[in-house]
Motif scaffolding. Structure first.
Motif, short mmCIF file in Angstrom:
data_model
loop_
_atom_site.label_atom_id
_atom_site.label_comp_id
_atom_site.label_asym_id
_atom_site.label_seq_id
_atom_site.Cartn_x
_atom_site.Cartn_y
_atom_site.Cartn_z
N SER A 109 0.96 -1.03 0.13
CA SER A 109 -0.19 0.06 0.00
C SER A 109 0.90 1.30 0.22
O SER A 109 1.92 1.12 0.45
N ILE A 110 0.09 2.39 -0.52
CA ILE A 110 0.99 3.56 -0.53
C ILE A 110 -0.17 4.92 -0.24
O ILE A 110 -1.26 4.58 -0.08
N VAL A 111 0.33 6.23 0.21
CA VAL A 111 -0.55 6.97 0.60
C VAL A 111 -0.27 8.02 -0.21
O VAL A 111 0.89 8.57 -0.36
N LEU A 112 -1.52 8.54 -0.85
CA LEU A 112 -1.48 9.96 -1.56
C LEU A 112 -1.56 11.06 -0.70
O LEU A 112 -2.76 11.03 0.10
N GLN A 113 -1.00 12.07 -0.69
CA GLN A 113 -0.85 13.20 0.26
C GLN A 113 -1.57 14.40 -0.15
O GLN A 113 -1.25 14.87 -1.54
N GLN A 114 -2.56 14.94 0.50
CA GLN A 114 -3.30 16.17 -0.42
C GLN A 114 -3.57 15.88 -1.53
O GLN A 114 -3.16 16.71 -2.57
N VAL A 115 -4.79 15.06 -1.95
CA VAL A 115 -4.99 14.78 -3.24
C VAL A 115 -5.73 16.11 -3.91
O VAL A 115 -6.23 16.97 -3.34
N LYS A 116 -5.63 16.19 -5.04
CA LYS A 116 -6.13 17.23 -6.02
C LYS A 116 -7.02 16.57 -7.04
O LYS A 116 -7.22 15.47 -7.26
N PHE A 117 -7.78 17.26 -7.82
CA PHE A 117 -8.73 17.07 -8.78
C PHE A 117 -8.09 16.18 -9.79
O PHE A 117 -8.59 15.57 -10.72
N THR A 118 -6.67 16.54 -10.17
CA THR A 118 -6.11 15.95 -11.19
C THR A 118 -5.66 14.48 -11.01
O THR A 118 -5.14 13.74 -11.70
N TYR A 119 -5.88 14.08 -9.63
CA TYR A 119 -5.46 12.58 -9.21
C TYR A 119 -6.70 11.94 -9.51
O TYR A 119 -6.70 10.52 -9.34
N ASN A 120 -7.96 12.38 -10.28
CA ASN A 120 -8.79 11.30 -10.51
C ASN A 120 -8.46 10.50 -11.52
O ASN A 120 -7.73 10.63 -12.76
N GLY A 121 -8.59 9.20 -11.53
CA GLY A 121 -8.17 8.03 -12.26
C GLY A 121 -8.03 6.75 -12.12
O GLY A 121 -8.36 6.65 -10.83
N THR A 122 -7.32 6.10 -12.59
CA THR A 122 -7.05 4.47 -12.16
C THR A 122 -5.65 4.33 -11.91
O THR A 122 -4.76 4.68 -12.69
N TYR A 123 -5.60 3.63 -10.62
CA TYR A 123 -4.26 3.41 -10.11
C TYR A 123 -3.92 1.92 -10.11
O TYR A 123 -4.72 1.24 -9.78
N ILE A 124 -2.76 1.56 -10.69
CA ILE A 124 -2.60 0.08 -10.83
C ILE A 124 -1.28 -0.25 -10.18
O ILE A 124 -0.37 0.61 -9.99
N CYS A 125 -1.56 -1.44 -9.43
CA CYS A 125 -0.62 -2.00 -8.36
C CYS A 125 -0.18 -3.10 -8.99
O CYS A 125 -1.00 -4.16 -9.31
N GLN A 126 1.05 -3.51 -9.22
CA GLN A 126 1.95 -4.74 -9.66
C GLN A 126 2.86 -5.22 -8.69
O GLN A 126 4.03 -4.35 -8.62
N VAL A 127 2.87 -6.36 -8.51
CA VAL A 127 3.84 -6.99 -7.56
C VAL A 127 4.70 -8.19 -8.45
O VAL A 127 3.87 -8.95 -9.05
N LYS A 128 5.89 -8.29 -8.18
CA LYS A 128 6.60 -9.26 -8.71
C LYS A 128 7.52 -10.15 -7.50
O LYS A 128 8.11 -9.24 -6.88
N ASN A 129 7.45 -11.23 -7.65
CA ASN A 129 8.27 -12.07 -6.43
C ASN A 129 8.73 -13.24 -7.17
O ASN A 129 8.12 -14.34 -7.16
N PRO A 130 10.00 -13.23 -7.94
CA PRO A 130 10.54 -14.24 -8.69
C PRO A 130 10.54 -15.80 -7.82
O PRO A 130 10.88 -15.49 -6.48
N PRO A 131 10.03 -16.58 -8.20
CA PRO A 131 9.79 -16.75 -9.55
C PRO A 131 8.20 -16.28 -10.05
O PRO A 131 7.79 -16.65 -11.45
N ASP A 132 7.29 -15.89 -9.29
CA ASP A 132 6.17 -15.31 -9.49
C ASP A 132 6.37 -13.95 -9.99
O ASP A 132 6.31 -13.00 -9.51
N VAL A 133 6.57 -14.00 -11.26
CA VAL A 133 6.74 -12.74 -12.11
C VAL A 133 5.20 -12.27 -12.88
O VAL A 133 5.41 -11.32 -13.70
N HIS A 134 4.63 -13.06 -13.08
CA HIS A 134 3.33 -13.12 -13.76
C HIS A 134 2.04 -13.29 -13.11
O HIS A 134 2.16 -13.98 -12.18
N GLY A 135 1.10 -12.72 -13.21
CA GLY A 135 -0.27 -12.77 -12.57
C GLY A 135 -0.88 -11.54 -12.71
O GLY A 135 -0.96 -10.77 -13.79
N THR A 136 -2.08 -11.43 -11.85
CA THR A 136 -3.13 -10.53 -12.28
C THR A 136 -2.56 -9.11 -11.58
O THR A 136 -1.52 -9.19 -10.79
N VAL A 137 -3.16 -8.10 -11.98
CA VAL A 137 -2.80 -6.59 -11.32
C VAL A 137 -3.90 -6.00 -10.63
O VAL A 137 -5.26 -6.51 -11.07
#
Length: 256
Positions: A109-137
């Motif tokens: 997880s991360i924290v966005l500080q003092q969000v603005k209207f320009t922050y409207n949108g989709t945030y994508i989180c991706q994690v890789k733990n070799p050998p698990d380098v593929h999977g869902t996002v």
């Protein structure tokens, strides 16, 4: 010709083994909140957790966050983690993102500080733990609003009301305990005073053995002859003393 069916079986087995290996490697699963709302100017935590079929290697785990705006535009990097946090050094998220995860706890997880209207949108989180380098996002669709929605206000009111109710109940319990304690102390003091009242003074003798002393009040007589006041008790005593020897003398005379 007999080798053709055998070759086909070998190919099928090889394909199955390959697919099994791919499925085993592609064991990474990402979990996010989905849709979120944040009030303009406040901080918001973008929660992202993951599961991996492989053991967590803190030195090899790679976490990346990216942002895709609502309006057509290019995707922008938000955050990167590999052995340590790498916040963005440029763009709209510069000095506005902080790490709030735990790799060993499978939290990215991360924290966005003092969000603005320009922050409207989709945030994508991706994690890789070799050998698990593929999977869902994981994806989070953030909507920045002027004021909190009714549902969020209701949840906030319920949280505040629940906290106040808990404090009131706690105070009631404390006051009840104090009252019970005082009541017990009073009962204990009353039980201790009762036997004390029933005790008698050991110096006082039994009523049947008590000697009652009566003090006679001297009577006063007035002699009408001289107007002098004389004490009747003393007079009677003196008269009795005077009469005593006279009677003795009479007895002596009679004896003679």
């Amino acid at each position: 010709m007999p080798f053709v069916p055998l070759l086909g079986k070998v190919c099928c087995c090889a394909i199955c083994l390959y697919l099994a290996g791919v499925l085993q490697v592609s064991g990474m699963r990402i979990y996010t909140n989905g849709d979120m709302e944040a009030v303009n100017g406040t901080d918001v935590r973008l929660k992202c957790t993951f599961q991996s079929t492989a053991a967590i290697n803190i030195d090899a785990v790679v976490i990346s966050w990216s942002f895709r705006p609502l309006k057509p535009g290019r995707e922008e990097s938000v955050f990167h983690y590999q052995q340590r946090a790498y916040p963005p050094i440029e763009g709209i998220f510069r000095k506005r993102v902080s790490w709030d995860g735990d790799v060993m706890g499978r939290d990215a997880s991360i924290v966005l500080q003092q969000v603005k209207f320009t922050y409207n949108g989709t945030y994508i989180c991706q994690v890789k733990n070799p050998p698990d380098v593929h999977g869902t996002v994981g994806e989070i669709r953030l909507r920045v609003v002027t004021t909190a929605s009714f549902s969020e206000l209701l949840l906030l009111a319920l949280a505040i009301g629940g906290g106040i109710a808990a404090v009131v109940i706690l105070l009631i319990i404390i006051m009840s305990c104090r009252r019970c304690k005082k009541r017990r102390q009073r009962q204990h003091e009353g039980n201790e005073e009762a036997p004390r009242k029933e005790r008698k003074d050991p110096t006082v003798c039994h009523p049947s053995r008590a000697v009652h002393l009566y003090l006679s009040e001297p009577s006063i007589e007035i002699d009408s002859s001289d107007g002098m006041i004389s004490d009747a008790s003393t007079k009677s005593m003196s008269s009795s003393e005077e009469e005593g020897p006279s009677s003795d003398e009479e007895e002596e005379d009679d004896s003679d």
